[in-house]
Design a protein around this motif. Structure first.
Motif, mmCIF file in Angstrom:
data_model
loop_
_atom_site.group_PDB
_atom_site.id
_atom_site.type_symbol
_atom_site.label_atom_id
_atom_site.label_comp_id
_atom_site.label_asym_id
_atom_site.label_seq_id
_atom_site.Cartn_x
_atom_site.Cartn_y
_atom_site.Cartn_z
ATOM 1 N N PRO A 1 -17.683 -28.411 1.430
ATOM 2 C CA PRO A 1 -17.693 -29.807 1.899
ATOM 3 C C PRO A 1 -17.826 -30.810 0.759
ATOM 4 O O PRO A 1 -17.478 -31.978 0.923
ATOM 5 N N MET A 2 -18.327 -30.356 -0.395
ATOM 6 C CA MET A 2 -18.427 -31.247 -1.557
ATOM 7 C C MET A 2 -17.054 -31.596 -2.123
ATOM 8 O O MET A 2 -16.896 -32.609 -2.793
ATOM 9 N N ALA A 3 -16.057 -30.742 -1.867
ATOM 10 C CA ALA A 3 -14.747 -30.935 -2.463
ATOM 11 C C ALA A 3 -14.000 -32.114 -1.854
ATOM 12 O O ALA A 3 -13.244 -32.807 -2.546
ATOM 13 N N SER A 4 -14.185 -32.348 -0.557
ATOM 14 C CA SER A 4 -13.430 -33.393 0.130
ATOM 15 C C SER A 4 -14.108 -33.748 1.441
ATOM 16 O O SER A 4 -14.725 -32.875 2.079
ATOM 17 N N PRO A 5 -14.002 -34.999 1.888
ATOM 18 C CA PRO A 5 -14.560 -35.375 3.199
ATOM 19 C C PRO A 5 -13.878 -34.655 4.359
ATOM 20 O O PRO A 5 -14.435 -34.581 5.451
ATOM 21 N N ALA A 6 -12.657 -34.131 4.122
ATOM 22 C CA ALA A 6 -11.906 -33.473 5.192
ATOM 23 C C ALA A 6 -12.384 -32.051 5.453
ATOM 24 O O ALA A 6 -12.006 -31.452 6.458
ATOM 25 N N PHE A 7 -13.201 -31.488 4.553
ATOM 26 C CA PHE A 7 -13.650 -30.107 4.699
ATOM 27 C C PHE A 7 -15.015 -30.074 5.363
ATOM 28 O O PHE A 7 -15.910 -30.851 5.034
ATOM 29 N N GLU A 8 -15.182 -29.144 6.293
ATOM 30 C CA GLU A 8 -16.419 -29.032 7.039
ATOM 31 C C GLU A 8 -16.786 -27.560 7.180
ATOM 32 O O GLU A 8 -15.912 -26.702 7.382
ATOM 33 N N VAL A 9 -18.057 -27.247 7.060
ATOM 34 C CA VAL A 9 -18.523 -25.862 7.163
ATOM 35 C C VAL A 9 -18.284 -25.343 8.583
ATOM 36 O O VAL A 9 -18.630 -25.994 9.566
ATOM 37 N N GLY A 10 -17.671 -24.158 8.670
ATOM 38 C CA GLY A 10 -17.440 -23.536 9.967
ATOM 39 C C GLY A 10 -16.207 -24.015 10.697
ATOM 40 O O GLY A 10 -15.869 -23.479 11.751
ATOM 41 N N ARG A 11 -15.511 -25.007 10.157
ATOM 42 C CA ARG A 11 -14.292 -25.506 10.796
ATOM 43 C C ARG A 11 -13.114 -25.327 9.836
ATOM 44 O O ARG A 11 -13.097 -25.908 8.752
ATOM 45 N N GLN A 12 -12.150 -24.525 10.219
ATOM 46 C CA GLN A 12 -11.012 -24.229 9.360
ATOM 47 C C GLN A 12 -9.952 -25.310 9.507
ATOM 48 O O GLN A 12 -9.461 -25.575 10.599
ATOM 49 N N THR A 13 -9.606 -25.953 8.399
ATOM 50 C CA THR A 13 -8.604 -27.010 8.412
ATOM 51 C C THR A 13 -7.209 -26.429 8.204
ATOM 52 O O THR A 13 -7.050 -25.261 7.833
ATOM 53 N N ASP A 14 -6.192 -27.265 8.428
ATOM 54 C CA ASP A 14 -4.811 -26.833 8.205
ATOM 55 C C ASP A 14 -4.588 -26.458 6.742
ATOM 56 O O ASP A 14 -3.854 -25.505 6.441
ATOM 57 N N ALA A 15 -5.215 -27.207 5.838
ATOM 58 C CA ALA A 15 -5.052 -26.914 4.409
ATOM 59 C C ALA A 15 -5.587 -25.529 4.056
ATOM 60 O O ALA A 15 -4.988 -24.807 3.247
ATOM 61 N N GLU A 16 -6.693 -25.140 4.687
ATOM 62 C CA GLU A 16 -7.273 -23.821 4.416
ATOM 63 C C GLU A 16 -6.398 -22.708 4.979
ATOM 64 O O GLU A 16 -6.224 -21.657 4.346
ATOM 65 N N VAL A 17 -5.827 -22.929 6.160
ATOM 66 C CA VAL A 17 -4.929 -21.933 6.758
ATOM 67 C C VAL A 17 -3.689 -21.740 5.889
ATOM 68 O O VAL A 17 -3.267 -20.608 5.613
ATOM 69 N N ILE A 18 -3.111 -22.862 5.434
ATOM 70 C CA ILE A 18 -1.905 -22.784 4.603
ATOM 71 C C ILE A 18 -2.215 -22.097 3.279
ATOM 72 O O ILE A 18 -1.449 -21.249 2.804
ATOM 73 N N LEU A 19 -3.348 -22.441 2.665
ATOM 74 C CA LEU A 19 -3.721 -21.821 1.392
ATOM 75 C C LEU A 19 -3.889 -20.315 1.552
ATOM 76 O O LEU A 19 -3.405 -19.537 0.711
ATOM 77 N N SER A 20 -4.545 -19.880 2.625
ATOM 78 C CA SER A 20 -4.744 -18.447 2.853
ATOM 79 C C SER A 20 -3.412 -17.728 3.015
ATOM 80 O O SER A 20 -3.201 -16.643 2.457
ATOM 81 N N ARG A 21 -2.488 -18.323 3.776
ATOM 82 C CA ARG A 21 -1.190 -17.689 4.000
ATOM 83 C C ARG A 21 -0.371 -17.619 2.721
ATOM 84 O O ARG A 21 0.278 -16.603 2.440
ATOM 85 N N ILE A 22 -0.392 -18.699 1.942
ATOM 86 C CA ILE A 22 0.384 -18.712 0.700
ATOM 87 C C ILE A 22 -0.124 -17.651 -0.270
ATOM 88 O O ILE A 22 0.659 -16.886 -0.859
ATOM 89 N N LEU A 23 -1.450 -17.584 -0.465
ATOM 90 C CA LEU A 23 -2.015 -16.591 -1.381
ATOM 91 C C LEU A 23 -1.759 -15.175 -0.884
ATOM 92 O O LEU A 23 -1.512 -14.256 -1.673
ATOM 93 N N GLU A 24 -1.829 -14.986 0.433
ATOM 94 C CA GLU A 24 -1.572 -13.676 1.022
ATOM 95 C C GLU A 24 -0.158 -13.203 0.705
ATOM 96 O O GLU A 24 0.064 -12.071 0.261
ATOM 97 N N LYS A 25 0.820 -14.091 0.914
ATOM 98 C CA LYS A 25 2.215 -13.728 0.655
ATOM 99 C C LYS A 25 2.493 -13.618 -0.842
ATOM 100 O O LYS A 25 3.233 -12.726 -1.282
ATOM 101 N N ALA A 26 1.909 -14.525 -1.618
ATOM 102 C CA ALA A 26 2.213 -14.575 -3.046
ATOM 103 C C ALA A 26 1.663 -13.377 -3.803
ATOM 104 O O ALA A 26 2.337 -12.832 -4.686
ATOM 105 N N ILE A 27 0.454 -12.944 -3.469
ATOM 106 C CA ILE A 27 -0.220 -11.918 -4.269
ATOM 107 C C ILE A 27 -0.264 -10.572 -3.560
ATOM 108 O O ILE A 27 0.146 -9.548 -4.124
ATOM 109 N N ARG A 28 -0.754 -10.554 -2.336
ATOM 110 C CA ARG A 28 -0.931 -9.263 -1.661
ATOM 111 C C ARG A 28 0.386 -8.686 -1.182
ATOM 112 O O ARG A 28 0.713 -7.526 -1.449
#
Length: 292
Positions: A85-112
């Motif tokens: 939550p310190m990184a941005s006002p849009a981030f909240e503990v326990g609530r997954q944002t669209d940015a977090e979902v996209i980041l997880s998918r991109i890293l998953e496809k890119a590396i794993r």
């Protein structure tokens, strides 16, 4: 619901007008990255990446466990993302944002999914024991370019990490300490990196590594993942206005130059860290024993 602080209309018009006059607010060229700073922690597999004001920390760990039932000869590799939550006002503990979902998918496809890590080398006893490699990604500061910074952090952490060696006696597996046997580096087949290209005016203007303000006024983004050999692992475009196919080819050409430069920088930092850790082998160990 928390949201990112939005730009005013005047700020938006100012940024777009400057781009049409071939000027970025921070003075960079359209194809320049912000200053990249990569540091390693005391323990293997810990990286701290700063891309401008964006900061991402990655940590790789290993654990012995049973392999997946349908992957008896492979180890397990997982990537877990966490937004502070310190990184941005849009981030909240326990609530997954669209940015977090996209980041997880991109890293998953890119590396794993691109098989950057050889999971077969993580197998200890087929169908019984294997290593689980876990990469935790923590976003500490957010000022744009999260995907690029996170990918650099994970790839560098995987190269820096050393898993413990094991002793296999029949069905018994003993994990050896660093004093008993030198830890083993992970088997990396290639080193994919992401380059995010933001576009404006239907692709007439292309920016590399847009900061947060430039991201808020862009019409869309193209994420190219490739290694230094020019092998494209993925190309992603989430919505936005259409872009000409020839512009996509230009994106891959531009991304290759940036990936090669970043790969060279990562290897340079790894070599510098390896020299710092090499303190003289047996003589240094004896000296340390005497000091204790």
């Amino acid at each position: 619901m928390p949201r990112e602080a939005e730009l005013s209309l005047n700020e938006r018009e100012f940024i777009l007008k400057a781009l049409h006059e071939n000027v970025r607010l921070d003075g960079r060229a359209f194809d320049d990255f912000r200053k990249l700073d990569l540091t390693f922690g005391d323990e293997p597999g810990f990286t701290d990446v700063k891309l401008g004001k964006t900061r991402v920390i990655a940590r790789v760990s290993a654990e012995v466990m049973a392999p997946l039932p349908d992957r008896k000869f492979d180890g397990i590799f997982n990537i877990v993302t966490e937004f502070s939550p310190m990184a941005s006002p849009a981030f909240e503990v326990g609530r997954q944002t669209d940015a977090e979902v996209i980041l997880s998918r991109i890293l998953e496809k890119a590396i794993r999914r691109s098989s950057a890590l050889d999971t077969e080398s993580l197998c200890i006893i087929a169908g019984s024991k294997c290593f689980q490699i876990r990469a935790d990604v923590h976003v500490v500061d957010h000022d744009g370019g999260l995907i690029d910074a996170s990918c650099i952090a994970v790839v560098a952490a995987l190269q820096h990490f050393r898993r413990p060696d094991v002793l296999v006696e029949g069905e018994k597996v003993t994990v050896l300490s660093t004093r008993e046997r030198e830890p083993i580096p992970l088997a990396m087949l290639h080193h994919p990196l992401c380059v995010t290209i933001s576009y404006y005016d239907s692709g007439a203007i292309m920016l590399v590594d847009a900061d947060l303000a430039e991201e808020q006024v862009r019409e869309g983004e193209i994420i190219v993942t490739m290694n230094k050999n020019g092998e494209v692992c993925q190309m992603v475009k989430y919505g936005g206005t259409p872009v000409d196919a020839l512009a996509l080819l230009d994106c891959t050409t531009l991304a290759l130059k940036k990936v090669q430069a970043m790969t060279k920088y990562i290897h340079q930092k790894l070599n510098e860290d390896a020299k710092k850790r090499d303190i003289g082998g047996l003589m240094a160990e004896l000296t340390a024993e005497n000091e204790r």
